[in-house]
Design a protein around this motif. Structure first.
Motif, mmCIF file in Angstrom:
data_model
loop_
_atom_site.group_PDB
_atom_site.id
_atom_site.type_symbol
_atom_site.label_atom_id
_atom_site.label_comp_id
_atom_site.label_asym_id
_atom_site.label_seq_id
_atom_site.Cartn_x
_atom_site.Cartn_y
_atom_site.Cartn_z
ATOM 1 N N ILE A 1 -5.721 -12.610 -3.700
ATOM 2 C CA ILE A 1 -6.037 -11.563 -4.566
ATOM 3 C C ILE A 1 -6.721 -10.319 -4.104
ATOM 4 C CG2 ILE A 1 -6.911 -10.784 -6.831
ATOM 5 C CD1 ILE A 1 -5.931 -13.621 -7.915
ATOM 6 N N GLU A 2 -8.004 -10.744 -3.290
ATOM 7 C CA GLU A 2 -8.744 -9.871 -2.727
ATOM 8 C C GLU A 2 -7.902 -9.006 -1.571
ATOM 9 O OE1 GLU A 2 -12.960 -9.532 -0.281
ATOM 10 O OE2 GLU A 2 -11.829 -11.657 -0.385
ATOM 11 N N GLU A 3 -7.004 -9.656 -0.845
ATOM 12 C CA GLU A 3 -6.308 -8.878 0.178
ATOM 13 C C GLU A 3 -5.324 -8.042 -0.575
ATOM 14 O OE1 GLU A 3 -5.326 -7.995 4.124
ATOM 15 O OE2 GLU A 3 -6.634 -9.631 3.405
ATOM 16 N N LEU A 4 -4.600 -8.472 -1.685
ATOM 17 C CA LEU A 4 -3.744 -7.517 -2.321
ATOM 18 C C LEU A 4 -4.421 -6.246 -2.883
ATOM 19 C CD1 LEU A 4 -1.733 -9.977 -4.607
ATOM 20 C CD2 LEU A 4 -0.879 -8.337 -2.790
ATOM 21 N N ALA B 1 -3.128 -2.460 -8.524
ATOM 22 C CA ALA B 1 -2.277 -2.973 -9.828
ATOM 23 C C ALA B 1 -1.539 -4.267 -9.060
ATOM 24 C CB ALA B 1 -1.171 -1.756 -9.979
ATOM 25 N N ALA B 2 -1.321 -4.136 -7.676
ATOM 26 C CA ALA B 2 -0.722 -5.475 -7.280
ATOM 27 C C ALA B 2 -1.537 -6.725 -7.409
ATOM 28 C CB ALA B 2 -0.220 -5.153 -5.907
ATOM 29 N N ALA B 3 -2.854 -6.573 -7.146
ATOM 30 C CA ALA B 3 -3.803 -7.390 -7.415
ATOM 31 C C ALA B 3 -4.046 -7.857 -8.890
ATOM 32 C CB ALA B 3 -5.284 -6.971 -6.648
ATOM 33 N N ALA C 1 0.855 -1.347 -0.176
ATOM 34 C CA ALA C 1 0.278 0.028 -0.004
ATOM 35 C C ALA C 1 0.913 1.142 0.026
ATOM 36 C CB ALA C 1 -0.928 0.046 1.359
ATOM 37 N N ALA C 2 2.043 1.296 0.652
ATOM 38 C CA ALA C 2 2.695 2.435 0.892
ATOM 39 C C ALA C 2 3.518 2.650 -0.522
ATOM 40 C CB ALA C 2 3.752 2.289 1.918
#
Length: 113
Positions: free
Chosen positions: A70-73, A79-81, A22-23
């Motif tokens: 994937i949901e957590e990402l 973009a990471a997800a 997130a950062a």
């Protein structure tokens, strides 16, 4: 809306690295690319191998477990997800290839982003 969480070791690791992901979200947006350090963290977490069969060095998570990862990402950075979803989708598509091709692709390990 959150899906019912299907626990896995990968999900546990992703929850730990989510603040770091997130950062870096603004940097990802500004550079239009996920920083290599974040890609490395995702790889080390097992994201790119989560649906790869154990015979090829993967973690063989269920589809539900992979969706929870994937949901957590996605909660940390879309973009990471998206990157994880594409990698997982590619791994599923590889199941249609000849075994010899799959062995070649995973010859150096299942962490192929």
């Amino acid at each position: 809306m959150q899906l019912s969480v299907q626990a896995s070791p990968t999900l546990d690791v992703v929850r730990k690295i989510a603040p770091e992901i997130a950062a870096a979200a603004q940097q990802t947006e500004d550079q239009r690319a996920i920083p290599s350090a974040i890609v490395d963290r995702m790889r080390d977490a097992g994201i790119f191998r989560m649906l790869v069969p154990r015979d090829f060095g993967g973690d063989a998570l269920t589809e539900g477990q992979a969706c929870s990862v994937i949901e957590e990402l996605a909660a940390a950075d879309g973009a990471a997800a998206w990157t994880a979803m594409v990698a997982v989708g590619f791994n599923v598509a590889l199941s249609r290839f000849p075994v010899s091709t799959v062995k070649t692709i995973y010859a150096d390990g299942a962490d192929v982003p």
